[in-house]
Motif scaffolding. Structure first.
Motif, short mmCIF file in Angstrom:
data_model
loop_
_atom_site.label_atom_id
_atom_site.label_comp_id
_atom_site.label_asym_id
_atom_site.label_seq_id
_atom_site.Cartn_x
_atom_site.Cartn_y
_atom_site.Cartn_z
N TYR A 18 37.38 70.68 107.94
CA TYR A 18 36.73 69.44 107.52
C TYR A 18 37.67 68.59 106.66
O TYR A 18 37.78 67.38 106.85
CB TYR A 18 35.43 69.76 106.75
CG TYR A 18 34.54 70.66 107.56
CD1 TYR A 18 34.01 70.24 108.78
CD2 TYR A 18 34.25 71.96 107.14
CE1 TYR A 18 33.21 71.08 109.56
CE2 TYR A 18 33.45 72.80 107.90
CZ TYR A 18 32.94 72.35 109.11
OH TYR A 18 32.16 73.18 109.88
N MET A 68 36.00 56.56 109.97
CA MET A 68 35.26 57.79 109.68
C MET A 68 33.83 57.76 110.19
O MET A 68 33.25 58.81 110.49
CB MET A 68 35.22 58.05 108.16
CG MET A 68 36.38 58.84 107.62
SD MET A 68 36.71 60.44 108.41
CE MET A 68 35.28 61.42 107.95
N LEU A 93 30.75 61.03 111.01
CA LEU A 93 29.76 61.42 110.00
C LEU A 93 28.43 61.75 110.68
O LEU A 93 27.45 61.02 110.59
CB LEU A 93 29.60 60.32 108.96
CG LEU A 93 30.86 59.99 108.16
CD1 LEU A 93 30.59 58.91 107.14
CD2 LEU A 93 31.43 61.23 107.49
N ARG A 94 28.45 62.88 111.37
CA ARG A 94 27.26 63.33 112.10
C ARG A 94 27.24 64.86 112.13
O ARG A 94 28.28 65.51 111.95
CB ARG A 94 27.22 62.73 113.51
CG ARG A 94 28.46 62.93 114.32
CD ARG A 94 28.49 62.01 115.55
NE ARG A 94 29.73 62.21 116.27
CZ ARG A 94 29.88 63.03 117.31
NH1 ARG A 94 28.86 63.73 117.76
NH2 ARG A 94 31.05 63.16 117.90
N LEU A 123 27.10 66.09 104.76
CA LEU A 123 26.86 64.72 105.23
C LEU A 123 26.41 63.74 104.13
O LEU A 123 26.97 62.65 104.03
CB LEU A 123 25.88 64.72 106.41
CG LEU A 123 26.49 65.26 107.71
CD1 LEU A 123 25.41 65.42 108.77
CD2 LEU A 123 27.61 64.37 108.21
N LEU A 134 29.47 63.02 101.95
CA LEU A 134 30.43 62.17 102.67
C LEU A 134 29.92 60.73 102.75
O LEU A 134 30.69 59.79 102.56
CB LEU A 134 30.68 62.72 104.07
CG LEU A 134 31.49 64.02 104.12
CD1 LEU A 134 31.33 64.70 105.47
CD2 LEU A 134 32.95 63.77 103.80
N ALA A 135 28.63 60.56 103.01
CA ALA A 135 28.06 59.21 103.09
C ALA A 135 28.24 58.49 101.76
O ALA A 135 28.63 57.31 101.72
CB ALA A 135 26.58 59.29 103.47
#
Length: 198
Positions: free
Chosen positions: A60, A98, A102-103, A112, A115-116
């Motif tokens: 990751y 990116m 992001l899923r 997630l 990261l969001a």
């Protein structure tokens, strides 16, 4: 190249990353761990784009680092070489690159939301986002390192280069630490990895 990427990044990201590498004619070098950086981008004298990424990163962090460096390439190509390396042009480019990753097919569900949040305003290093860095660390192989914020006040720790420090108080975002040998004070990011001397 696809077979190489499969070893280092999540399976669902391999084809789109391969396409980015092909589109930009990137020479990807996977190198032994460097302590000061996860990766870098440079344009070679012959005009080719070279990106290096540390082999030791979990899949990751490797993906985030690779896209970070491709964002440098795209931002310089689109806006010119005079932009700030981690300025607004790079941030916007990094966000756009990116977004398709992001899923849940690429990142675990627990990463997630972090990261969001991070990609609302990405920083020069995901390591400066302590929450995200700590969450990513759980996917690293076991090691004997601790983060600075985990070292107790007054506790001693050793850096990769052998220098020994005593942890002091937090000053806004960083920790004041005194080098034992010289008495000099240095500021450390909370999530710098060090060896705790018990």
């Amino acid at each position: 190249m696809i077979e190489i990427l499969e070893k280092y990044i999540p399976q669902a990201s391999v084809v789109p990353v391969f396409e980015l590498i092909q589109t930009h004619n990137v020479h990807l070098k996977i190198v032994n761990q460097r302590v000061t950086r996860h990766g870098d981008y440079r344009r070679m004298p012959n005009g080719q784009h070279q990106i290096t990424v540390n082999t030791s990163l979990n899949k990751y962090r490797f993906l985030i680092t690779l896209i970070h460096e491709i964002a440098h390439l795209e931002a310089f190509e689109k806006y010119g070489r005079l932009i700030k390396p981690h300025g607004i042009e790079w941030k916007r480019t990094f966000q756009i690159l990116m977004l398709p990753f992001l899923r849940p097919e690429v990142f675990p569900n627990q990463l997630l939301p972090l990261l969001a949040r991070h990609f609302k305003n990405p920083t020069a290093s995901s390591d400066t986002d302590a929450t995200l860095s700590l969450a990513l660390k759980q996917f690293d192989p076991e090691n004997d390192k601790n983060y600075i914020f985990e070292i107790p006040l007054g506790g001693s720790f050793r850096l990769y280069n052998g220098r020994i420090f005593k942890r002091g108080k937090k000053k806004v975002k960083r920790y004041e630490c005194v080098e034992i040998a010289t008495g000099r004070v240095y500021l450390f990011n909370p999530n710098a990895e060090v060896e705790f001397l018990k």
